[in-house]
Motif scaffolding. Structure first.
Motif, PDB file in Angstrom:
ATOM      1  N   ALA A  33      25.692  51.386  42.687  1.00 21.98           N
ATOM      2  CA  ALA A  33      24.237  51.185  42.629  1.00 21.98           C
ATOM      3  C   ALA A  33      23.711  51.017  41.208  1.00 21.98           C
ATOM      4  CB  ALA A  33      23.511  52.315  43.346  1.00 21.98           C
ATOM      5  N   ASP A  34      24.461  50.277  40.376  1.00 19.43           N
ATOM      6  CA  ASP A  34      24.000  50.039  39.006  1.00 19.43           C
ATOM      7  C   ASP A  34      23.285  48.700  38.849  1.00 19.43           C
ATOM      8  OD1 ASP A  34      26.129  48.269  39.187  1.00 19.43           O
ATOM      9  OD2 ASP A  34      27.086  48.922  37.319  1.00 19.43           O
ATOM     10  N   GLY A  35      23.071  48.000  39.952  1.00 18.50           N
ATOM     11  CA  GLY A  35      22.345  46.736  39.900  1.00 18.50           C
ATOM     12  C   GLY A  35      23.215  45.533  39.596  1.00 18.50           C
ATOM     13  N   ALA A  36      24.531  45.714  39.606  1.00 20.73           N
ATOM     14  CA  ALA A  36      25.460  44.617  39.343  1.00 20.73           C
ATOM     15  C   ALA A  36      26.753  44.853  40.116  1.00 20.73           C
ATOM     16  CB  ALA A  36      25.762  44.512  37.856  1.00 20.73           C
ATOM     17  N   ILE A  37      27.431  43.765  40.433  1.00 15.18           N
ATOM     18  CA  ILE A  37      28.710  43.853  41.126  1.00 15.18           C
ATOM     19  C   ILE A  37      29.814  43.562  40.121  1.00 15.18           C
ATOM     20  CG2 ILE A  37      30.174  42.847  42.920  1.00 15.18           C
ATOM     21  CD1 ILE A  37      27.560  42.215  44.453  1.00 15.18           C
ATOM     22  N   SER A  38      30.675  44.539  39.920  1.00 19.91           N
ATOM     23  CA  SER A  38      31.807  44.377  39.013  1.00 19.91           C
ATOM     24  C   SER A  38      32.933  43.655  39.747  1.00 19.91           C
ATOM     25  CB  SER A  38      32.303  45.743  38.553  1.00 19.91           C
ATOM     26  OG  SER A  38      32.849  46.459  39.658  1.00 19.91           O
ATOM     27  N   LEU A  39      33.924  43.236  38.999  1.00 22.36           N
ATOM     28  CA  LEU A  39      35.089  42.606  39.611  1.00 22.36           C
ATOM     29  C   LEU A  39      35.756  43.584  40.571  1.00 22.36           C
ATOM     30  CD1 LEU A  39      37.017  40.238  39.918  1.00 22.36           C
ATOM     31  CD2 LEU A  39      38.212  41.024  37.882  1.00 22.36           C
ATOM     32  N   GLU A  40      35.822  44.843  40.194  1.00 24.68           N
ATOM     33  CA  GLU A  40      36.420  45.858  41.063  1.00 24.68           C
ATOM     34  C   GLU A  40      35.652  45.970  42.380  1.00 24.68           C
ATOM     35  OE1 GLU A  40      39.387  48.230  42.161  1.00 24.68           O
ATOM     36  OE2 GLU A  40      39.328  47.221  40.240  1.00 24.68           O
ATOM     37  N   GLU A  41      34.325  45.973  42.312  1.00 27.00           N
ATOM     38  CA  GLU A  41      33.509  46.033  43.527  1.00 27.00           C
ATOM     39  C   GLU A  41      33.664  44.758  44.343  1.00 27.00           C
ATOM     40  OE1 GLU A  41      29.788  48.870  42.175  1.00 27.00           O
ATOM     41  OE2 GLU A  41      29.884  46.832  41.366  1.00 27.00           O
ATOM     42  N   ALA A  42      33.813  43.622  43.673  1.00 25.75           N
ATOM     43  CA  ALA A  42      33.960  42.337  44.357  1.00 25.75           C
ATOM     44  C   ALA A  42      35.213  42.299  45.230  1.00 25.75           C
ATOM     45  CB  ALA A  42      33.990  41.195  43.346  1.00 25.75           C
ATOM     46  N   LYS A  43      36.208  43.074  44.856  1.00 22.09           N
ATOM     47  CA  LYS A  43      37.458  43.105  45.628  1.00 22.09           C
ATOM     48  C   LYS A  43      37.246  43.615  47.046  1.00 22.09           C
ATOM     49  CE  LYS A  43      40.399  43.676  41.570  1.00 22.09           C
ATOM     50  NZ  LYS A  43      41.315  44.586  40.842  1.00 22.09           N
ATOM     51  N   SER A  44      36.126  44.282  47.297  1.00 20.03           N
ATOM     52  CA  SER A  44      35.854  44.815  48.631  1.00 20.03           C
ATOM     53  C   SER A  44      35.373  43.744  49.605  1.00 20.03           C
ATOM     54  CB  SER A  44      34.827  45.947  48.557  1.00 20.03           C
ATOM     55  OG  SER A  44      33.536  45.443  48.236  1.00 20.03           O
ATOM     56  N   VAL A  45      35.081  42.544  49.107  1.00 23.28           N
ATOM     57  CA  VAL A  45      34.616  41.442  49.943  1.00 23.28           C
ATOM     58  C   VAL A  45      35.670  40.344  49.928  1.00 23.28           C
ATOM     59  CG1 VAL A  45      32.814  39.708  50.304  1.00 23.28           C
ATOM     60  CG2 VAL A  45      32.213  41.970  49.411  1.00 23.28           C
ATOM     61  N   GLU A  46      36.207  40.044  51.078  1.00 21.24           N
ATOM     62  CA  GLU A  46      37.267  39.037  51.164  1.00 21.24           C
ATOM     63  C   GLU A  46      36.811  37.718  50.548  1.00 21.24           C
ATOM     64  OE1 GLU A  46      39.927  36.694  54.478  1.00 21.24           O
ATOM     65  OE2 GLU A  46      38.932  38.551  55.055  1.00 21.24           O
ATOM     66  N   GLY A  47      37.574  37.225  49.585  1.00 20.06           N
ATOM     67  CA  GLY A  47      37.291  35.948  48.939  1.00 20.06           C
ATOM     68  C   GLY A  47      36.394  36.019  47.721  1.00 20.06           C
ATOM     69  N   LEU A  48      35.633  37.098  47.573  1.00 20.20           N
ATOM     70  CA  LEU A  48      34.706  37.187  46.447  1.00 20.20           C
ATOM     71  C   LEU A  48      35.451  37.346  45.123  1.00 20.20           C
ATOM     72  CD1 LEU A  48      31.832  37.161  45.402  1.00 20.20           C
ATOM     73  CD2 LEU A  48      31.689  39.616  45.902  1.00 20.20           C
ATOM     74  N   GLU A  49      36.541  38.060  45.127  1.00 17.63           N
ATOM     75  CA  GLU A  49      37.313  38.226  43.894  1.00 17.63           C
ATOM     76  C   GLU A  49      37.769  36.867  43.361  1.00 17.63           C
ATOM     77  OE1 GLU A  49      41.253  40.486  42.118  1.00 17.63           O
ATOM     78  OE2 GLU A  49      40.891  40.548  44.270  1.00 17.63           O
ATOM     79  N   ALA A  50      38.231  35.997  44.252  1.00 15.09           N
ATOM     80  CA  ALA A  50      38.709  34.677  43.836  1.00 15.09           C
ATOM     81  C   ALA A  50      37.584  33.807  43.281  1.00 15.09           C
ATOM     82  CB  ALA A  50      39.378  33.982  45.011  1.00 15.09           C
ATOM     83  N   ALA A  51      36.373  34.000  43.767  1.00 13.61           N
ATOM     84  CA  ALA A  51      35.238  33.188  43.333  1.00 13.61           C
ATOM     85  C   ALA A  51      34.430  33.856  42.224  1.00 13.61           C
ATOM     86  CB  ALA A  51      34.322  32.908  44.522  1.00 13.61           C
ATOM     87  N   PHE A  52      34.826  35.040  41.827  1.00 16.65           N
ATOM     88  CA  PHE A  52      34.034  35.855  40.899  1.00 16.65           C
ATOM     89  C   PHE A  52      33.728  35.130  39.588  1.00 16.65           C
ATOM     90  CE2 PHE A  52      33.175  39.152  37.788  1.00 16.65           C
ATOM     91  CZ  PHE A  52      32.379  40.031  38.490  1.00 16.65           C
ATOM     92  N   VAL A  53      34.729  34.549  38.958  1.00 19.57           N
ATOM     93  CA  VAL A  53      34.548  33.914  37.647  1.00 19.57           C
ATOM     94  C   VAL A  53      33.548  32.774  37.725  1.00 19.57           C
ATOM     95  CG1 VAL A  53      35.700  32.609  35.813  1.00 19.57           C
ATOM     96  CG2 VAL A  53      36.794  34.613  36.796  1.00 19.57           C
ATOM     97  N   THR A  54      33.635  31.951  38.760  1.00 20.96           N
ATOM     98  CA  THR A  54      32.686  30.843  38.870  1.00 20.96           C
ATOM     99  C   THR A  54      31.317  31.311  39.340  1.00 20.96           C
ATOM    100  OG1 THR A  54      33.563  30.294  41.057  1.00 20.96           O
ATOM    101  CG2 THR A  54      34.413  29.056  39.186  1.00 20.96           C
ATOM    102  N   ALA A  55      31.272  32.389  40.117  1.00 18.21           N
ATOM    103  CA  ALA A  55      29.985  32.916  40.589  1.00 18.21           C
ATOM    104  C   ALA A  55      29.215  33.600  39.455  1.00 18.21           C
ATOM    105  CB  ALA A  55      30.212  33.901  41.729  1.00 18.21           C
TER     106      ALA A  55
END
Length: 74
Positions: A33-55
């Motif tokens: 709840a810090d107002g941002a999604i880290s790469l570590e948090e992104a791993k909890s959503v299927e596919g978001l980790e792979a798209a993280f850099v471009t997102a």
């Protein structure tokens, strides 16, 4: 708009379409709840980790709510 911005938008769109089905809301993914999604948090959503850099349009190493919403729309 410069070429880097256009490329980032294009890549985000392509990456997002591969997983933008049932995406959880921003607050659910922002586990600490810090107002941002880290790469570590992104791993909890299927596919978001792979798209993280471009997102991560502003390249600050995290997704703000607007960036997450953009990638969620696919």
């Amino acid at each position: 708009m410069n070429i880097k911005t256009l490329c980032a938008i294009a890549l985000t769109t392509v990456s997002a379409t591969t997983f933008a089905g049932e995406m959880p809301d921003f607050q659910t993914v922002d586990i600490n709840a810090d107002g941002a999604i880290s790469l570590e948090e992104a791993k909890s959503v299927e596919g978001l980790e792979a798209a993280f850099v471009t997102a991560d349009i502003d390249k600050d190493g995290q997704l703000n709510e607007a960036e997450y919403e953009e990638v969620s729309r696919g």
